[in-house]
Design a protein around this motif. Structure first.
Motif, PDB file in Angstrom:
ATOM      1  N   ASN A   1      -3.118  -4.487  -2.011  1.00  0.00           N
ATOM      2  CA  ASN A   1      -3.163  -3.230  -1.238  1.00  0.00           C
ATOM      3  C   ASN A   1      -4.453  -3.210  -0.421  1.00  0.00           C
ATOM      4  N   ILE A   5      -7.080   3.513  -1.270  1.00  0.00           N
ATOM      5  CA  ILE A   5      -6.372   3.150  -2.527  1.00  0.00           C
ATOM      6  C   ILE A   5      -7.261   3.385  -3.766  1.00  0.00           C
ATOM      7  N   ALA A  64      -4.898  -3.674  -8.192  1.00  0.00           N
ATOM      8  CA  ALA A  64      -3.986  -3.973  -7.081  1.00  0.00           C
ATOM      9  C   ALA A  64      -4.320  -5.346  -6.514  1.00  0.00           C
ATOM     10  N   SER A  82       0.835  -1.209   0.000  1.00  0.00           N
ATOM     11  CA  SER A  82       0.000   0.000   0.000  1.00  0.00           C
ATOM     12  C   SER A  82       0.865   1.251   0.000  1.00  0.00           C
ATOM     13  N   TYR A 100       0.251   0.595   5.125  1.00  0.00           N
ATOM     14  CA  TYR A 100      -0.651  -0.529   5.424  1.00  0.00           C
ATOM     15  C   TYR A 100      -0.820  -0.683   6.936  1.00  0.00           C
ATOM     16  N   ARG A 105      -8.855  -2.532  -7.002  1.00  0.00           N
ATOM     17  CA  ARG A 105      -8.145  -3.601  -6.284  1.00  0.00           C
ATOM     18  C   ARG A 105      -9.026  -4.827  -6.112  1.00  0.00           C
ATOM     19  N   ALA A 128       1.810   1.894  -3.324  1.00  0.00           N
ATOM     20  CA  ALA A 128       0.666   2.260  -4.164  1.00  0.00           C
ATOM     21  C   ALA A 128       0.337   3.745  -4.049  1.00  0.00           C
TER      22      ALA A 128
END
Lengths: 309, 399
Positions: free
Chosen positions: B136, B141, B133, B114, B186, B150, B117
């Protein structure tokens, strides 16, 4: 937290920093430059230990599945890993330092070539054994307990061993430096290589000796740290390299006891950071280094560098 | 060098660098190049601290690619996957994203973390390249932009399940200690969710310990936490630091329950915490026991490739990410052939196609919200069971 617990935590971490910085110091004292490949040699020590105790290479890398046909106990593997790391350090000296020394090149160049050698070594590790983590089995210390109580403080056995071995190696190194012909020769070269050469001391041999010893110490430290916290991939020596550099400067460039003292002080400084804020311990230890250097620019036990005319 | 000459050289270099930066950055008029296959890129952490996740994900992508190309590719044309290592940091992810986009890929899978990202996804968003993703889980996100989606359910959905399960196993829990890596997106996102879940269950944390991603020695934090006599420990850490922390916790005498977040949802923790991994509770977005044709096919392929091993969640999610892109490409190509179509427009249409579809994946049936957030119905909680040798183990699903 209890003072004793803080001291135990700080000294055990500081022992690793000190061991690491000892290797830096030996090379710096004879050449006046930092060997940036030291972190990679430390990492190799951990991998050598892992392989010598019978560890197998994982599924990635050119050596996938490789395992030595024998397995040594940890205490047998550790000195051998140190020797292996010493050989690598000698190779680094031969390739990255000696050609420049022969040409009397600016020491700054050796700093860059050693950095290059370190990067190549780390990438070579990754190429051969992959980037995954490896761990020395928790049972490697045989029947020793995982931790024990010391006047109410809880101590991991491996941390106590690290501290004990660091102190032992420092004592042996000091005895050797002060009491042996080679040790005195090394000090003479550190003081003034050209004069030492005129007095019949082979300075090239002394430089090799410094690199070999430095590699051995790094290899042993790597093996012990690998046992303590696992081998977190080929890059795991980098963090120690940076901290070792700070310790080296704090203790005093080129001072063997300074390296250990600096390591222990940095470890303690980190341990005294309240645990809730320990995410900021690096800022504290580097801030402490900054303050010490303002007060003592040569570090805690550093000596003024001899002026060369 | 004179100041004037220095200025001229500097201006020249600046102009040259701008020209070079411009090369490949204007995809507007470029056609889709399907020479050798339909181009898709992946950016994974194959080196550095997060490499353990990248290795799991790489296997998933390889299996999905085999599956897609084994069943006709993109309407007869193979899917071509270019894989780039991002390292485990943001600059590495940025560089790898830029490289892949300049290659003319239609979509990107990744990056692994993350933290990466938040740095690299805006590049794809600006350049109009769809991102799926695979791992993530941090809040925010998909909100980076239209092109970001994601298949990894966010922490807020999954994390509380493990807390609930811990309370089911041990209803008398009173004192929770929380650890998280303060320099990782994260970890900081997930710990907020964990702490909220704890409070909702009447388990106000007795201590919150902050660590750093590269920390390896946690004696200080552990000593402080154990003084509070916790009966539950909740970790939002990555695999390497989390594995080390668990080992040190156990060695220093902690015997209570441990709940970990998604960062430790990989068999790669086994060699780090070894026998001490046993009993660890982790919520899962994937169950190998899910009885669907899609999961059956995935399981069969994974076991064939990995000697009968059970696939980890990260592998299943990476497989799903490529499956989603593959199926969206098939649908889009049927409507209007990809070969020679304008690249920028095709990327935008592909993103719309990804978001519009419904997919039967190893994770179960999934869809997307208009923002790109995955809609997934089934989640699980697993407990790590280590084998007697302390080197291997499994995530045993709790019924």
């Amino acid at each position: 937290m209890d003072l004793l617990q803080i001291l135990v935590n700080g000294l055990s971490v500081g022992a690793v920093y000190g061991l690491f910085a000892l290797g830096y110091t030996l090379v710096f004292s004879v050449l006046g430059v930092i060997n940036f490949a030291h972190g990679a040699v430390f990492t190799l020590g951990a991998y050598f230990t892992y392989l010598l105790i019978g560890g197998a290479v994982g599924a990635n890398g050119l050596l996938a599945g490789f395992q030595l046909p024998f397995a040594l106990p940890f205490w047998g593997a550790l000195p051998l890993a140190g020797l292996g790391a010493a050989l690598v350090a000698l190779l680094v000296e031969r390739v990255a330092f000696r050609p420049l020394r022969r040409r009397r090149a600016d020491p700054l160049l050796a700093l860059i070539t050693s950095l290059g050698a370190g990067v190549i070594l780390v990438n070579l590790i990754q190429l051969l054994v992959g980037a995954e983590s490896y761990a020395i089995p928790t049972g490697a210390l045989g029947g020793l307990p995982a931790s024990f109580s010391l006047l109410g403080a809880r101590v991991r056995t491996v941390q106590a061993l690290l501290l004990g071995i660091a102190v032992l190696l420092l004592a042996l190194l000091t005895l050797w430096l002060e009491g042996s012909r080679n040790g005195k020769g090394l000090q003479a070269v550190a003081e003034d290589a050209e004069t030492a050469q005129l007095l019949g001391i082979d300075s090239t041999a002394m430089v090799r000796l410094a690199f070999g010893l430095s590699g051995f110490l790094a290899g042993v430290a790597g093996g012990l740290v690998g046992l303590s916290v696992s081998i977190a991939g080929p890059y795991f020596g980098i963090g120690y390299g940076l901290k070792g550099l700070a310790v080296l400067v704090l203790g005093g460039l080129g001072s063997v006891p300074g390296a250990v003292l600096g390591g222990l002080i940095v470890g303690l400084a980190e341990a005294f950071v309240p645990a809730d804020w320990s995410g900021y311990k690096d800022a504290v230890s580097y801030g402490f280094l900054f303050l010490v250097l303002l007060l003592r620019p040569r570090g805690l036990l550093g000596r003024p560098l001899p002026s060369k005319v | 060098m004179s100041v004037g000459r220095l200025l001229r050289v500097g201006t020249g270099l600046l102009t040259l660098s701008l020209l070079l930066a411009g090369c490949g950055s204007d995809d507007t008029n470029q056609p889709v190049d399907v020479t050798g296959g339909v181009p898709v890129g992946a950016v994974l952490a194959l080196t550095g601290n997060a490499n353990v996740y990248g290795q799991d994900q790489k296997i998933g992508l390889e299996l999905a690619l085999q599956q897609r190309n084994g069943s006709g590719g993109i309407n007869g044309r193979p899917l071509k996957l270019a894989l780039e290592d991002s390292g485990s940091d943001e600059p590495g992810a940025n560089a790898a994203f830029t490289l892949q986009i300049n290659r003319g890929v239609l979509a990107l899978i990744g990056p692994t973390l993350s933290q990466q990202a938040f740095s690299a996804d805006p590049i794809a968003q600006r350049r109009g390249v769809p991102v799926v993703a695979p791992s993530n889980t941090a809040t925010g996100i998909p909100e980076i932009g239209f092109f970001i989606s994601r298949v990894s359910a966010q922490s807020s959905v999954i994390a509380p399940l493990a807390i609930e399960r811990a309370l089911t196993i041990q209803p008398g829990l009173k004192r929770a200690a929380v650890f998280y890596a303060q320099d990782d997106a994260y970890s900081t996102a997930e710990t907020t969710i964990f702490q909220k879940a704890l409070k909702e269950k009447g388990l106000e944390p007795v201590t919150v310990q902050r660590t750093q991603l590269n920390d390896q020695d946690f004696q200080n934090q552990i000593s402080a936490a154990l003084r509070e006599k916790p009966d539950l420990i909740v970790l939002s850490l990555q695999a390497v630091d989390g594995g080390n922390l668990i080992r040190q916790l156990r060695e220093l005498g902690y015997r209570g329950l441990i709940v970990a977040g998604n960062g430790m949802n990989t068999p790669n923790i086994y060699p780090i915490c070894q026998k001490y991994c046993d009993g660890l509770l982790i919520a899962q977005a994937y169950s190998p026991e899910l009885d669907t044709p899609a999961n059956g096919a995935f399981l069969k392929a994974f076991k064939a490739a990995k000697g009968g091993a059970i696939p980890p969640q990260l592998t299943a999610q990476a497989y799903t990410a490529l499956q989603v892109i593959g199926e969206a490409l098939v649908r889009l190509d049927k409507r209007q052939p990809l070969a020679g179509a304008p690249l920028a427009a095709t990327r935008k249409q592909l993103m719309q196609e990804i978001l519009a579809g419904s997919y039967a994946t190893p994770l179960g049936e999934i869809r997307f919200t208009p923002e790109g957030e995955v809609i997934q119905s089934q989640f699980f909680v697993a407990q790590v069971r280590m084998d007697p040798d302390g080197r291997s183990g499994r995530f045993a699903l709790l019924k």
